[in-house]
Design a protein around this motif. Structure first.
Motif, PDB file in Angstrom:
ATOM      1  N   LYS A  41       0.962  -1.502  -0.344  1.00 56.39           N
ATOM      2  CA  LYS A  41      -0.116  -0.352   0.227  1.00 56.39           C
ATOM      3  C   LYS A  41       0.365   1.260  -0.087  1.00 56.39           C
ATOM      4  N   ALA A  42       2.481   0.728   0.772  1.00 56.13           N
ATOM      5  CA  ALA A  42       2.834   2.373   0.804  1.00 56.13           C
ATOM      6  C   ALA A  42       3.466   2.325  -0.674  1.00 56.13           C
ATOM      7  N   LYS A  43       3.788   1.745  -1.524  1.00 56.63           N
ATOM      8  CA  LYS A  43       4.373   1.991  -2.355  1.00 56.63           C
ATOM      9  C   LYS A  43       3.679   2.434  -3.607  1.00 56.63           C
ATOM     10  N   VAL A  44       2.206   1.715  -3.372  1.00 53.75           N
ATOM     11  CA  VAL A  44       1.446   2.868  -4.250  1.00 53.75           C
ATOM     12  C   VAL A  44       0.911   3.992  -3.843  1.00 53.75           C
ATOM     13  N   ILE A  45       0.647   4.388  -2.736  1.00 52.91           N
ATOM     14  CA  ILE A  45       0.859   5.788  -2.064  1.00 52.91           C
ATOM     15  C   ILE A  45       1.607   6.260  -2.654  1.00 52.91           C
ATOM     16  N   THR A  46       3.664   6.540  -2.825  1.00 50.47           N
ATOM     17  CA  THR A  46       4.178   6.993  -2.855  1.00 50.47           C
ATOM     18  C   THR A  46       4.071   6.648  -4.357  1.00 50.47           C
ATOM     19  N   HIS A  47       4.100   5.667  -4.938  1.00 48.54           N
ATOM     20  CA  HIS A  47       3.872   6.275  -6.568  1.00 48.54           C
ATOM     21  C   HIS A  47       2.960   7.484  -7.419  1.00 48.54           C
ATOM     22  N   TYR A  48       1.940   7.210  -6.116  1.00 47.33           N
ATOM     23  CA  TYR A  48       1.110   8.331  -7.479  1.00 47.33           C
ATOM     24  C   TYR A  48       0.639   9.281  -6.030  1.00 47.33           C
ATOM     25  N   GLY A  49       1.782   9.539  -5.389  1.00 46.00           N
ATOM     26  CA  GLY A  49       1.445  10.895  -4.485  1.00 46.00           C
ATOM     27  C   GLY A  49       2.186  11.580  -5.005  1.00 46.00           C
ATOM     28  N   PHE A  50       3.665  11.251  -4.980  1.00 44.81           N
ATOM     29  CA  PHE A  50       4.890  12.287  -5.474  1.00 44.81           C
ATOM     30  C   PHE A  50       4.985  13.478  -6.000  1.00 44.81           C
ATOM     31  N   ILE A  51       4.639  13.009  -7.026  1.00 43.71           N
ATOM     32  CA  ILE A  51       4.370  14.115  -8.189  1.00 43.71           C
ATOM     33  C   ILE A  51       3.574  15.771  -7.105  1.00 43.71           C
ATOM     34  N   PRO A  52       1.970  14.480  -7.333  1.00 46.81           N
ATOM     35  CA  PRO A  52       0.930  15.932  -6.383  1.00 46.81           C
ATOM     36  C   PRO A  52       1.838  16.813  -5.128  1.00 46.81           C
ATOM     37  N   MET A  53       2.199  16.186  -4.601  1.00 43.80           N
ATOM     38  CA  MET A  53       3.057  16.678  -2.905  1.00 43.80           C
ATOM     39  C   MET A  53       4.339  17.522  -3.420  1.00 43.80           C
ATOM     40  N   ILE A  54       5.233  17.154  -4.534  1.00 42.66           N
ATOM     41  CA  ILE A  54       6.326  18.718  -4.957  1.00 42.66           C
ATOM     42  C   ILE A  54       5.299  19.776  -5.913  1.00 42.66           C
ATOM     43  N   ILE A  55       4.204  19.253  -6.659  1.00 44.16           N
ATOM     44  CA  ILE A  55       3.156  20.538  -6.243  1.00 44.16           C
ATOM     45  C   ILE A  55       2.681  21.378  -5.603  1.00 44.16           C
TER      46      ILE A  55
END
Length: 74
Positions: A41-55
């Motif tokens: 679950k953490a891998k999926v969250i990190t995969h889809y959440g990294f770019i939005p977090m940076i923005i």
């Protein structure tokens, strides 16, 4: 007279012993299953959440950039 309901699991049990194996799991097996599940679950969250977090972090910094400035490589 009440009828009995039998719950059948689909797929393989982790110990390979059928229904008895499900009852005889140790704490380490539960920990292994939980950690595997949580890391997936953490891998999926990190995969889809990294770019939005940076923005989001970029939009809240000073000076306030425009969205096209954040997304362009220049």
């Amino acid at each position: 007279m009440a009828s009995r309901v039998s719950l059948k699991t689909k797929g393989k049990s982790s110990s390979g012993k059928g229904a008895k194996g499900m009852e005889e799991k140790s704490a380490s097996q539960y920990f292994k299953e939980w950690s595997t599940w949580s890391f997936k679950k953490a891998k999926v969250i990190t995969h889809y959440g990294f770019i939005p977090m940076i923005i989001i972090i970029g939009m809240n910094s000073e000076p306030k950039p425009q969205i096209h400035q954040l997304l362009s490589p220049f």
